[in-house]
Design an enzyme around this catalytic site. Structure first.
Site, short mmCIF file in Angstrom:
data_model
loop_
_atom_site.label_atom_id
_atom_site.label_comp_id
_atom_site.label_asym_id
_atom_site.label_seq_id
_atom_site.Cartn_x
_atom_site.Cartn_y
_atom_site.Cartn_z
N ASP A 135 3.58 -3.18 -14.66
CA ASP A 135 4.46 -3.38 -13.51
C ASP A 135 5.52 -2.27 -13.45
N CYS A 189 -12.40 -18.80 -4.58
CA CYS A 189 -11.50 -19.78 -3.95
C CYS A 189 -12.30 -20.82 -3.16
N CYS A 192 -11.02 -24.04 -0.85
CA CYS A 192 -9.69 -24.48 -1.31
C CYS A 192 -8.59 -23.72 -0.57
N CYS A 195 -2.91 -23.54 -2.45
CA CYS A 195 -1.72 -22.70 -2.64
C CYS A 195 -0.99 -22.48 -1.32
N CYS A 199 3.18 -23.82 -0.60
CA CYS A 199 4.32 -22.91 -0.44
C CYS A 199 5.40 -23.55 0.45
N CYS A 215 9.31 -15.21 0.92
CA CYS A 215 8.95 -15.70 -0.42
C CYS A 215 10.20 -15.91 -1.29
N CYS A 242 9.59 -18.19 -8.46
CA CYS A 242 8.99 -19.39 -7.85
C CYS A 242 7.55 -19.50 -8.34
N CYS A 245 3.04 -21.92 -5.57
CA CYS A 245 1.67 -21.61 -5.16
C CYS A 245 0.77 -21.45 -6.39
C1 B12 Z 1 6.02 -6.30 -5.30
C2 B12 Z 1 5.62 -7.41 -6.25
C3 B12 Z 1 6.03 -8.70 -5.96
C4 B12 Z 1 6.64 -9.09 -4.60
C5 B12 Z 1 5.50 -9.18 -3.57
C6 B12 Z 1 4.32 -10.06 -4.04
C7 B12 Z 1 3.01 -9.82 -3.36
N1 B12 Z 1 2.20 -10.85 -3.29
O1 B12 Z 1 2.71 -8.72 -2.93
C8 B12 Z 1 7.34 -10.43 -4.94
C9 B12 Z 1 8.77 -10.16 -5.36
C10 B12 Z 1 7.34 -11.47 -3.82
C11 B12 Z 1 6.55 -10.85 -6.17
C12 B12 Z 1 6.44 -12.16 -6.58
C13 B12 Z 1 5.71 -12.57 -7.68
N2 B12 Z 1 5.18 -11.79 -8.62
CO1 B12 Z 1 5.03 -9.85 -8.43
N3 B12 Z 1 4.65 -8.04 -8.30
C14 B12 Z 1 4.85 -7.11 -7.41
C15 B12 Z 1 4.23 -5.75 -7.79
C16 B12 Z 1 5.32 -4.86 -8.37
C17 B12 Z 1 3.49 -5.04 -6.64
C18 B12 Z 1 2.55 -5.97 -5.83
C19 B12 Z 1 2.09 -5.32 -4.57
O2 B12 Z 1 1.69 -4.18 -4.56
N4 B12 Z 1 2.15 -6.07 -3.46
C20 B12 Z 1 1.69 -5.64 -2.19
C21 B12 Z 1 0.43 -6.42 -1.82
C22 B12 Z 1 -0.14 -6.07 -0.46
O3 B12 Z 1 -0.48 -6.03 -2.76
P1 B12 Z 1 -1.45 -7.08 -3.43
O4 B12 Z 1 -0.94 -8.45 -3.33
O5 B12 Z 1 -1.82 -6.55 -4.77
O6 B12 Z 1 -2.61 -6.99 -2.33
C23 B12 Z 1 -3.92 -6.61 -2.57
C24 B12 Z 1 -4.87 -7.77 -2.31
O7 B12 Z 1 -4.17 -9.00 -2.15
C25 B12 Z 1 -5.69 -7.35 -1.14
N5 B12 Z 1 -5.42 -7.98 0.14
C26 B12 Z 1 -4.30 -7.93 0.81
N6 B12 Z 1 -4.47 -8.54 2.00
C27 B12 Z 1 -5.74 -8.98 2.04
C28 B12 Z 1 -6.43 -9.67 3.03
C29 B12 Z 1 -7.75 -10.00 2.80
C30 B12 Z 1 -8.48 -10.74 3.87
C31 B12 Z 1 -8.37 -9.64 1.58
C32 B12 Z 1 -9.79 -10.00 1.31
C33 B12 Z 1 -7.65 -8.93 0.59
C34 B12 Z 1 -6.35 -8.62 0.85
O8 B12 Z 1 -5.44 -5.97 -0.97
C35 B12 Z 1 -4.20 -5.58 -1.48
C36 B12 Z 1 -4.20 -4.18 -1.96
O9 B12 Z 1 -5.18 -3.98 -2.93
C37 B12 Z 1 3.20 -6.21 -8.89
C38 B12 Z 1 2.92 -5.19 -10.01
C39 B12 Z 1 1.95 -4.12 -9.51
N7 B12 Z 1 2.30 -2.88 -9.74
O10 B12 Z 1 0.94 -4.42 -8.94
C40 B12 Z 1 3.82 -7.51 -9.45
C41 B12 Z 1 2.88 -8.68 -9.81
C42 B12 Z 1 1.90 -8.80 -8.69
N8 B12 Z 1 3.75 -9.85 -9.80
C43 B12 Z 1 3.44 -10.72 -10.67
C44 B12 Z 1 4.04 -12.01 -10.77
C45 B12 Z 1 3.79 -12.78 -12.06
C46 B12 Z 1 4.78 -12.52 -9.71
C47 B12 Z 1 5.26 -13.97 -9.52
C48 B12 Z 1 4.26 -15.01 -10.00
C49 B12 Z 1 6.63 -14.17 -10.24
C50 B12 Z 1 7.27 -15.53 -10.00
N9 B12 Z 1 6.78 -16.59 -10.63
O11 B12 Z 1 8.23 -15.64 -9.29
C51 B12 Z 1 5.48 -14.02 -7.99
C52 B12 Z 1 4.20 -14.49 -7.25
C53 B12 Z 1 4.34 -14.53 -5.76
C54 B12 Z 1 2.99 -14.40 -5.07
N10 B12 Z 1 2.48 -15.48 -4.50
O12 B12 Z 1 2.41 -13.31 -5.05
C55 B12 Z 1 2.25 -10.27 -11.52
C56 B12 Z 1 1.00 -11.05 -11.04
C57 B12 Z 1 -0.01 -11.31 -12.12
C58 B12 Z 1 -1.25 -11.94 -11.52
N11 B12 Z 1 -1.90 -12.78 -12.31
O13 B12 Z 1 -1.62 -11.67 -10.41
C59 B12 Z 1 2.21 -8.74 -11.24
C60 B12 Z 1 0.82 -8.12 -11.22
C61 B12 Z 1 3.08 -8.08 -12.34
C62 B12 Z 1 2.35 -7.95 -13.67
N12 B12 Z 1 2.21 -6.74 -14.21
O14 B12 Z 1 1.90 -8.90 -14.25
N13 B12 Z 1 5.94 -9.80 -6.75
S1 SF4 Z 2 6.11 -17.76 -4.92
FE1 SF4 Z 2 6.91 -19.63 -3.91
S2 SF4 Z 2 7.75 -18.96 -1.95
FE2 SF4 Z 2 6.49 -17.26 -2.76
S3 SF4 Z 2 4.47 -17.57 -1.85
FE3 SF4 Z 2 4.41 -18.69 -3.79
S4 SF4 Z 2 5.09 -20.77 -3.31
FE4 SF4 Z 2 5.64 -19.48 -1.57
S1 SF4 Z 3 -5.14 -22.65 -5.09
FE1 SF4 Z 3 -5.27 -20.77 -3.85
S2 SF4 Z 3 -5.86 -19.19 -5.32
FE2 SF4 Z 3 -6.31 -21.15 -6.32
S3 SF4 Z 3 -8.47 -21.55 -5.83
FE3 SF4 Z 3 -7.22 -22.59 -4.27
S4 SF4 Z 3 -7.12 -21.07 -2.61
FE4 SF4 Z 3 -7.76 -19.95 -4.43
#
Ligand code: B12
Ligand code: SF4
Ligand code: SF4
Length: 361
Positions: A135, A189, A192, A195, A199, A215, A242, A245
């Site tokens: 990260d 998934c 299902c 999640c 939220c 979020c 949080c 989800c």
């Molecule tokens: C910015 C960030 C956040 C942001 C944005 C989260 C998000 N979902 O993007 C915030 C602050 C909200 C956040 C929250 C959390 N985070 Co964070 N975060 C990051 C970070 C630094 C970058 C993620 C990123 O690039 N986001 C931008 C989105 C667009 O990218 P993406 O979700 O990876 O999207 C890909 C796919 O989802 C797909 N996709 C997107 N749209 C669509 C649509 C379709 C139809 C399809 C098929 C695919 C698809 O393509 C995208 C690009 O490849 C990463 C570390 C890293 N360098 O990756 C950690 C990371 C994702 N976070 C992590 C964690 C633990 C969390 C939290 C659980 C912490 C908490 N408990 O509060 C929450 C979870 C929230 C959630 N539901 O995601 C872990 C997740 C581990 C895992 N098992 O996935 C990471 C990987 C850090 C780590 N090294 O462990 N986070």
């Molecule tokens: S981390 Fe909490 S607020 Fe963010 S998407 Fe998941 S349930 Fe929603």
């Molecule tokens: S809770 Fe969300 S991530 Fe987990 S299996 Fe169901 S749809 Fe997929």
């Protein structure tokens, strides 16, 4: 070679290890679309680093392979939805803990056979170079993890390990070594959508799409300014992060305790005393949270979050400290403390000792 790396990773405490080609993952353009919609909110660094984030070869020139690792983090006794501190943050800072294991793995790889030597990588892969991130770099960790076969990106956008659920950190080593990629993981998934339903703020606007601006993890961890008033009640008792989800995912029935993080558990983050937290001054905050993920919030944003929680929980015993905080010069703290006072007063519940209002994870 791959099996030896997997074995070494396991010895170092990682629970999964896979290999992907160091190239833009198939979903890279989704990341760009996400930025174009403004879903990153204030996290401008994501936009700034987007071209590199989408192509690992721009991060480490000559990179051929991404070694992707996962370490489970489910803390003991964790149950239900979100507590005051999200599960991932109830330990010493994972960047440090995983970072140390990653460094050890890189040192081991660096000392191993050179490309083309017996047991080494494919010949012709040249000089060995490595760049490791937890990260901490411009890498699409989840997308690479899916490509490396570790698990699938669930509808909540987190990586789900089919054998262990979604409570897992990710780490990536980019390397010039050429190692055959593993098969990408398939999405499991199905129908299902638990999640999305779980939220509290509808931040998962569609399957696989998260709008960070809604979020609660974003608002309690990343955002610098005021938490929007309309989202404050939904914060509930969340001071940091949080989990709702994530907690909803049925694949967590396979989750086990953490091997790597277990020695670094911080019990005081599992059953916080919110009144004591509100009374911490700057120095007290630093001492209490040094080395934990909460440290990076800094004192004023920590107070911002804690005030909202005290208001949501109706902690009448906290009114004197909240009233004092509402007179602070810092408008961020004063504004949120004032909001909490008004919220508690509007409920009309008799004042009670905070000790009986201890918050449990
Ligand atoms: C910015 C960030 C956040 C942001 C944005 C989260 C998000 N979902 O993007 C915030 C602050 C909200 C956040 C929250 C959390 N985070 Co964070 N975060 C990051 C970070 C630094 C970058 C993620 C990123 O690039 N986001 C931008 C989105 C667009 O990218 P993406 O979700 O990876 O999207 C890909 C796919 O989802 C797909 N996709 C997107 N749209 C669509 C649509 C379709 C139809 C399809 C098929 C695919 C698809 O393509 C995208 C690009 O490849 C990463 C570390 C890293 N360098 O990756 C950690 C990371 C994702 N976070 C992590 C964690 C633990 C969390 C939290 C659980 C912490 C908490 N408990 O509060 C929450 C979870 C929230 C959630 N539901 O995601 C872990 C997740 C581990 C895992 N098992 O996935 C990471 C990987 C850090 C780590 N090294 O462990 N986070
Ligand atoms: S981390 Fe909490 S607020 Fe963010 S998407 Fe998941 S349930 Fe929603
Ligand atoms: S809770 Fe969300 S991530 Fe987990 S299996 Fe169901 S749809 Fe997929």
């Amino acid at each position: 070679m791959k099996e030896r790396i997997r074995q070494r990773a396991r010895e170092l405490g990682f629970d999964a290890c896979g290999f992907a080609a160091a190239q833009p993952p198939p979903t890279a353009l989704r990341f760009q679309e996400w930025l174009e919609r403004g879903c990153q909110g204030e996290m401008e660094y994501l936009r700034r680093t987007a071209p590199r984030r989408m192509d690992p070869r721009r991060v480490l020139p000559g990179a051929r392979t991404a070694i992707v690792l996962a370490a489970q983090y489910l803390p003991p006794g964790a149950a239900g939805n979100s507590g005051p501190v999200a599960r991932y943050a109830r330990y010493d800072d994972y960047h440090e803990v995983l970072g140390r294991a990653l460094d050890q793995l890189i040192t081991w790889l660096d000392a191993g056979p050179a490309p083309g030597e017996p047991g080494g990588a494919a010949p012709g892969s040249g000089e060995k170079r490595f760049a490791g991130y937890v990260d901490t770099g411009p890498v699409l960790e989840r997308a690479l993890a899916q490509e490396a076969g570790l698990g699938f990106i669930g509808k909540h956008t987190n990586l789900v390990l089919p054998q262990a659920g979604n409570w897992a950190f990710l780490a990536v080593i980019l390397t010039t070594l050429e190692l055959p990629p593993d098969a990408p993981a398939k999405n499991r998934c199905g129908a299902c959508a638990r999640c999305l339903a779980a939220c509290p703020t509808r931040a998962i606007t569609a399957p696989y799409q998260l709008d960070a601006r809604r979020c609660l993890a974003y608002w309690t961890i990343e955002a610098k300014g005021d938490i929007p008033e309309e989202l404050r009640p939904a914060l509930g008792e969340r001071v940091f992060g949080c989990d709702d989800c994530l907690a909803a995912c049925p694949w967590n029935r396979f989750a086990a305790g953490s091997r790597m993080l277990k020695p670094f558990l911080r019990p005081e983050l599992c059953a916080p005393d919110l009144a004591a937290w509100l009374r911490l001054d700057e120095a007290g905050f630093k001492t209490r949270f040094q080395g934990t993920p909460l440290e990076r919030l800094k004192h004023r944003r920590f107070l911002r979050n804690a005030c909202v929680v005290a208001g949501n929980l109706g902690l009448r015993g906290a009114l004197p400290i909240l009233e004092a905080l509402s007179r602070q010069a810092d408008p961020l703290v004063a504004g949120h403390a004032g909001w909490a006072v008004r919220r508690i007063e509007s409920r009309g519940v008799p004042r009670a000792g905070l000790e009986s209002e201890a918050v449990a994870c």
